[in-house]
Write a protein that holds these residues in place. Structure first.
Motif, short mmCIF file in Angstrom:
data_model
loop_
_atom_site.label_atom_id
_atom_site.label_comp_id
_atom_site.label_asym_id
_atom_site.label_seq_id
_atom_site.Cartn_x
_atom_site.Cartn_y
_atom_site.Cartn_z
N LEU A 1 0.83 -1.21 0.00
CA LEU A 1 0.00 0.00 0.00
C LEU A 1 0.86 1.26 0.00
O LEU A 1 0.39 2.33 -0.40
N VAL B 1 -7.29 -5.13 4.88
CA VAL B 1 -6.82 -5.39 3.52
C VAL B 1 -5.86 -6.57 3.56
O VAL B 1 -4.89 -6.55 4.32
N ILE C 1 -11.67 0.00 -5.17
CA ILE C 1 -11.28 -0.33 -3.80
C ILE C 1 -12.44 -0.98 -3.05
O ILE C 1 -12.30 -2.04 -2.43
N PHE D 1 -4.32 -3.43 -5.49
CA PHE D 1 -4.36 -1.96 -5.43
C PHE D 1 -3.06 -1.36 -5.96
O PHE D 1 -3.06 -0.35 -6.66
N VAL E 1 -8.29 4.12 0.51
CA VAL E 1 -8.24 2.79 1.14
C VAL E 1 -8.61 2.90 2.61
O VAL E 1 -9.40 2.10 3.13
#
Length: 302
Positions: free
Chosen positions: A197, A219, A241, A227, A208
Motif C-alpha cells: 500500500l 486489507v 477499492i 491496489f 483505502v
C-alpha cells in the motif's frame, strides 16, 4: 540473598542503562543539568512512562546511571540528546537534576547513526519506529558516501541483525499515511500489505483508509497487491477499492445449508421451489419481528 524484584530491575533495564555506543579514552564523563537537554530532532522511538520505565526509574534511584548518555552541543550552553532519551526520562521521574553524559562534537549524519544504533536492538520496537529510524539512518549513510542501495540497506540493518531486504521493507512503510501505519503497528494490517500500500499515492491511501473504516474491514496481502497494480497503471479509484474489499466480505458471509437437513423439515412431496418459498417467507417474518422488537427497545431509551 537478592530479591527477585531487584534482579528483574537490573535485567530489564540493562539496555537503557548501558547502551551500545563506544566511549573513547579521550572523552570525559561530565554531569549536566537535565534542563539543558533537547530531544533529538525527529526522534523516532517512543519514550513511554510504562512498567519498564518504572523499573528503570527504580534502578536509577538505587544504582544511579551506570552508562552515560551521549549529547552534542546545541547552542547557548544547551545540548541535544543523541543516545540516552530513556535514561534522561528516568532521571526526570526519579527527581534527579543532573545526568552523566559524554559531550561529543559530531555532524547530523554521525549523530543520526548513533541515535538509531543505540535504540534499534530493543525488543519492543514498533514497525513504525523501525520504518522511520531505518529511513533516517539510510539517508545519513548515503550522505556519508555509502554507494549502492542494496549495500547501504545491508549496512543499515547490521546493528539489529537484519537483512538489507528487511530494512528496505521497513523503509517502505515510512511512505504510508499515519493512520495506515498505525494499523500496521496494531496488526490490523500485515507488514506485507502495508509495504504494498505504501506504493499508492497519498490520495489513494486515503481512499483505502476510508473504505477500511466505513466497511469495518482490513486489507489482505493479495488485495494490497491488486491496489498496487491498479495504482501503477493509474486505474485505481474508490469504486475498485470498495469492489475488491466488499467482494471478500460477501464471500465471508456466505451461508451453505445442508440440503439433506433442510429436506427433513418438509413433506417429501414438496418441490425445490416450494421449499425455498417457505424458507424465504419465514425469514421475512423473522426480520419483521426482529425490527419491531428493536423499535420497541429503542422507544424505552432516552
Amino acid at each position: 540473598m537478592k530479591s527477585k524484584s531487584a534482579e528483574k530491575i537490573k535485567l530489564t533495564s540493562y539496555d537503557d542503562l548501558f547502551g551500545s555506543s563506544e566511549v573513547t579514552a579521550e572523552e570525559k564523563i561530565v554531569s549536566v543539568p537535565i534542563r539543558l537537554f533537547h530531544t533529538f530532532k525527529d526522534h523516532p522511538f517512543r519514550v513511554l512512562d510504562d512498567e519498564k520505565m518504572q523499573e528503570t526509574v527504580e534502578s536509577v534511584k538505587r544504582y544511579g546511571i551506570l552508562m552515560p548518555g551521549i549529547v552534542r552541543p546545541y547552542g547557548d550552553g544547551e545540548y541535544e540528546m543523541v543516545a540516552g532519551h530513556r535514561r534522561w526520562r528516568a532521571c526526570e521521574l526519579a527527581g534527579m537534576e543532573e545526568m552523566p553524559v559524554i559531550i561529543r562534537e559530531m555532524d547530523d549524519d554521525t549523530a543520526t547513526v548513533i541515535m538509531v544504533d543505540t535504540n534499534i536492538q530493543r525488543e519492543d520496537i514498533l514497525p513504525s519506529e523501525k520504518a522511520h529510524a531505518y529511513k533516517m539512518k539510510y539517508e545519513a549513510m548515503k550522505h556519508q558516501g555509502s554507494k549502492g542501495e542494496k549495500h547501504t540497506a545491508d549496512l543499515v540493518g547490521e546493528a539489529a541483525g537484519e537483512s538489507g531486504r528487511t530494512v528496505q521493507r521497513y523503509i517502505r512503510l515510512s511512505f504510508l499515511i499515519s493512520r495506515l501505519l498505525d494499523y500496521v503497528d496494531n496488526k490490523r494490517l500485515s507488514m506485507k500489505a502495508g509495504e504494498k500500500l505504501s506504493f499508492l499515492t497519498v490520495e489513494e491511501q486515503e481512499w483505502v483508509l476510508e473504505a477500511i473504516d466505513n466497511a469495518v474491514l482490513t486489507v489482505t496481502d493479495k488485495q494490497a497487491e491488486l491496489f498496487k497494480n491498479h495504482s501503477r497503471e493509474k486505474t485505481l479509484n474508490q469504486g475498485i477499492i470498495y469492489s475488491v474489499l466488499l467482494q471478500k466480505k460477501e464471500a465471508e458471509t456466505k451461508v451453505t445449508l445442508s440440503a439433506k437437513k433442510v429436506r427433513s423439515y418438509f413433506p417429501p412431496a414438496y418441490t425445490k421451489e416450494q421449499v425455498e418459498e417457505v424458507i424465504y417467507t419465514l425469514l421475512e417474518q423473522w426480520r419483521k419481528k426482529k425490527g419491531k422488537e428493536e423499535q420497541e427497545d429503542a422507544g424505552d431509551t432516552v
